[in-house]
Design a protein around this motif. Sequence first.
Motif, short mmCIF file in Angstrom:
data_model
loop_
_atom_site.label_atom_id
_atom_site.label_comp_id
_atom_site.label_asym_id
_atom_site.label_seq_id
_atom_site.Cartn_x
_atom_site.Cartn_y
_atom_site.Cartn_z
N GLU A 49 32.98 53.95 88.22
CA GLU A 49 32.26 54.27 89.46
C GLU A 49 30.88 53.65 89.46
O GLU A 49 30.44 53.08 90.47
CB GLU A 49 32.15 55.79 89.63
N GLN A 50 30.20 53.71 88.33
CA GLN A 50 28.86 53.12 88.23
C GLN A 50 28.94 51.61 88.34
O GLN A 50 28.11 50.98 89.00
CB GLN A 50 28.21 53.52 86.91
N ALA A 51 29.95 50.99 87.73
CA ALA A 51 30.11 49.54 87.80
C ALA A 51 30.38 49.08 89.23
O ALA A 51 29.81 48.08 89.69
CB ALA A 51 31.25 49.10 86.88
N LYS A 61 33.92 42.88 86.20
CA LYS A 61 34.69 42.06 85.27
C LYS A 61 35.39 42.91 84.23
O LYS A 61 36.59 42.75 83.99
CB LYS A 61 33.75 41.06 84.58
N GLU A 62 34.68 43.83 83.57
CA GLU A 62 35.24 44.62 82.49
C GLU A 62 34.52 45.96 82.42
O GLU A 62 33.32 46.03 82.60
CB GLU A 62 35.08 43.88 81.16
N VAL A 63 35.29 47.01 82.11
CA VAL A 63 34.73 48.36 81.98
C VAL A 63 35.33 49.01 80.75
O VAL A 63 36.54 48.92 80.51
CB VAL A 63 35.06 49.22 83.22
N SER A 67 30.19 50.72 78.52
CA SER A 67 29.49 49.68 79.27
C SER A 67 30.42 49.03 80.30
O SER A 67 31.62 49.31 80.32
CB SER A 67 28.96 48.60 78.32
N TYR A 68 29.84 48.18 81.10
CA TYR A 68 30.62 47.39 82.07
C TYR A 68 29.92 46.05 82.27
O TYR A 68 28.76 45.86 81.88
CB TYR A 68 30.74 48.14 83.41
N SER A 69 30.64 45.10 82.86
CA SER A 69 30.04 43.81 83.16
C SER A 69 30.53 43.36 84.53
O SER A 69 31.64 43.64 84.94
CB SER A 69 30.37 42.77 82.09
N CYS A 70 29.66 42.67 85.22
CA CYS A 70 29.96 42.14 86.56
C CYS A 70 30.43 40.70 86.44
O CYS A 70 30.12 40.02 85.47
CB CYS A 70 28.73 42.20 87.46
N LYS A 71 31.14 40.24 87.46
CA LYS A 71 31.58 38.83 87.49
C LYS A 71 30.42 37.93 87.78
O LYS A 71 29.46 38.27 88.38
CB LYS A 71 32.67 38.63 88.56
#
Length: 71
Positions: A49-51, A61-63, A67-71
């Motif tokens: 949800e935060q990502a 991109k990945e969760v 943590s998470y990462s954006c494209k």
Amino acid sequence: MTIRSIPAVRLMALLLAGGAAVLSTGCVIAPNTAEATTQRMEDVRKMSEQATATCGAGNVKEVNSKSYSCK
């Protein structure tokens, strides 16, 4: 050693080996895996949800649970 003491030695060796076998097969207590899995799933859901709020829909991109990462 006398002939009479040989069976006692064998008996002691057998008892010692048996005792070692019993002690080496101790009980292992595993953590409650269902509870841990539920908690990890909840952590990933919150992070997702935060990502999505940060990266925007379709740009994540990945969760994982930390943590998470954006494209």
